[in-house]
Scaffold this motif. Structure first.
Motif: not given
Length: 536
Positions: A228-229, A303-305, A348-351, A471-473
């Motif tokens: 997702y990044e 939600r990333s580190v 959105p892809s994570y959701m 992109g989608r990240q």
């Protein structure tokens, strides 16, 4: 000599009216800081940063933006003017200007040029239609009060500092210098030159970005390696450690690291000392905008580190800065407020992966869809001039040339938009401007519409839906939904009693609160309300 005695007389005149006022006000804006970052990371914060601000200051837990689009330029303008884009005119980071047929940046000023760098210098606050709280402070004290704006981004420095500050400084992505423009001054002060010669950006990029704390601390975030990044640069990957020295000659890379926050903190401390801020009875005002949180958030998502690591590091920066103010200005001699210019949606892809609402659309597709659909009814042509900020600018020259009815073109545009699943609502902008609404979403839409700068059609996407042209990240922000509007407001320092409230308040309440604390005039278009808890 005359100037010295004039200043002395002013100080003596105002002394009787300013005994209870802070010597220095510091306005801190944390770019893209969602409210939930406070609660999610609270147990990992140290005692001297966010925890000190919250436990010794007053926290507004239910503060929101009251307009859309929720972007950086409008956010900073709204905080410091006490009103919304409908009044202050900063309707986005950019907007489309039909007369020049291109996008126009919110702080763009072609009459100005760079000072101290090689790029990004055609900047001022001329496009801001309202006065700021910093303007009012300068006016009240006949320009003897010092106001300085500092940010990574030009708009994060120019808009908060107002129209006639002592100085406004931002980061030049090419030279790595802190710069200004000829709107503010013709040459950099000697202390800024000296700071730039330290070459701090190159030093920061000479080291890897590694975890600030032990790995087990980051349990509030998802796995470090995930789909997702976005990479900071090709070959750097999406997980720790980030090998910055591979691209250390690219000084623009610094903005995607937490070390820009260190740079802004160090520069701000230097400004306080060298400009002798907060040393007499006439209040001064420093504005600081921490932007690394936004650039890192865009790349990696909430939600990333990386985002958590950035906030843990920012917590340390705040702790050091507050200790600096204690030593330099004196405890209980200054006021700090901290807020954010907007929040951000989850990726959105994570959701979608986790069965939550979220998706993607493409503005290029929307433009083609509308041109084709309108062409079938009114004749072929480029009917859409631009799509930006969820606003559609129609090609009025073509409408006139074809002899089409503008209202009919608008209605057909809305009809086509509403046929798309990712469009929640669409409206004729003129109708939005003229009606009185009770629906909170429509009120936000109305508060973001400015008659001379906004588009012809306003639309709202479904929750957690983003334009995928980049992109989608990663993530973005601009919506009227709570993930973009819910932000913290914290007041801390002289005369501020500790406390918390869940009373709903708006971002436009900050400036009038400062007017009351400083006992000066309200900004010219302010329509927020003072935060009453601070005066009880």
């Amino acid at each position: 000599m005359k100037k010295f005695f004039f200043t002395l007389l002013l100080m003596l005149f105002f002394r009787g009216f300013s005994q209870e006022k802070p010597k220095l006000v510091v306005g801190i804006v944390v770019d893209q800081m969602r409210y939930d970052y406070i609660s999610r990371y609270y147990s990992d914060f140290e005692d001297g940063g966010f925890k000190r601000l919250i436990e010794e200051g007053f926290l507004y837990r239910n503060a929101h933006y009251n307009y859309m689009p929720t972007k950086t330029g409008p956010g900073h303008a709204s905080i410091f003017t006490g009103t919304t884009p409908a009044r202050h005119g900063i309707i986005g980071n950019d907007w489309f200007v039909p007369s020049i047929n291109r996008r126009f940046n919110c702080v763009e000023d072609t009459a100005s040029s760079v000072v101290g760098g090689v790029s990004n210098g055609a900047v001022s606050s001329r496009n801001l239609k309202a006065t700021t709280i910093t303007d009012e402070l300068r006016l009240y004290y006949n320009f003897t009060s010092k106001v300085i704006g500092v940010s990574l981004k030009d708009r994060g420095a120019a808009l908060p500092a107002g129209h006639n500050p002592t100085g406004a400084y931002w980061y030049d992505l090419q030279s790595g210098n802190m710069i200004t423009s000829t709107y503010y001054r013709d040459e950099l002060p000697s202390w800024v030159d000296a700071f730039n010669k330290e070459n701090r950006p190159s030093a920061f990029l000479s080291n890897k970005w590694e975890l600030f704390r032990d790995e087990e601390v980051y349990n509030e975030s998802i796995e470090d390696e995930n789909p997702y990044e976005q990479e900071l640069r090709k070959g750097l990957g999406v997980s720790f450690p980030h090998d910055l020295p591979k691209h250390k000659k690219d000084l623009s890379l610094l903005k995607y690291t937490p070390f820009t926050n260190t740079l802004i903190k160090e520069f701000s401390m230097k400004a306080v000392v060298e400009e002798e801020m907060g040393l007499d009875s006439i209040p001064d005002f420093l504005t600081m905008s921490f932007s690394a949180t936004d650039d890192i958030g865009h790349r990696f998502g909430p939600r990333s580190v990386e985002v958590q690591d950035t906030y843990l590091r920012l917590d340390r920066e705040l702790s050091e800065f507050l200790s600096f103010l204690d030593d330099t200005i004196g405890k209980n001699e200054y006021v700090v407020f901290l807020s954010a210019d907007h929040g951000a949606t989850d990726v959105p892809s994570y959701m979608y992966k986790n069965k939550m609402p979220g998706g993607y659309h493409n503005n290029g597709f929307i433009k083609s869809l509308l041109n084709d659909g309108l062409g079938e009814v009114f004749g072929e042509g480029k009917w859409i001039s631009s799509i930006i900020n969820e606003q559609i600018y129609l090609n009025h020259e073509l409408i006139s040339e074809k002899g089409a009815n503008t209202d009919e073109v608008k209605q057909k545009t809305i009809e086509i938009l509403m046929g798309e699943d990712y469009v929640y609502e669409a409206f004729d902008a003129n109708l939005v401007a003229k009606r009185m609404f009770t629906d909170p979403l429509l009120i936000k839409l109305q508060n973001g519409y400015e008659n001379k700068r906004s588009g012809d059609i306003l639309y709202v996407l479904t929750p957690s839906d983003l334009n995928d042209s980049w992109g989608r990240q990663g993530t973005d922000h601009r919506s009227p939904y709570t993930y973009d509007t819910h932000i913290p407001i914290i007041f801390f320092g002289k005369g501020i009693k500790p406390g918390k409230t869940v009373r709903p308040v708006s971002i436009t309440d900050i400036a009038p609160t400062l007017s009351m604390l400083l006992d000066i005039s309200l900004p010219s278009m302010s329509n927020g309300q003072p935060l009453k808890e601070l005066f009880e």
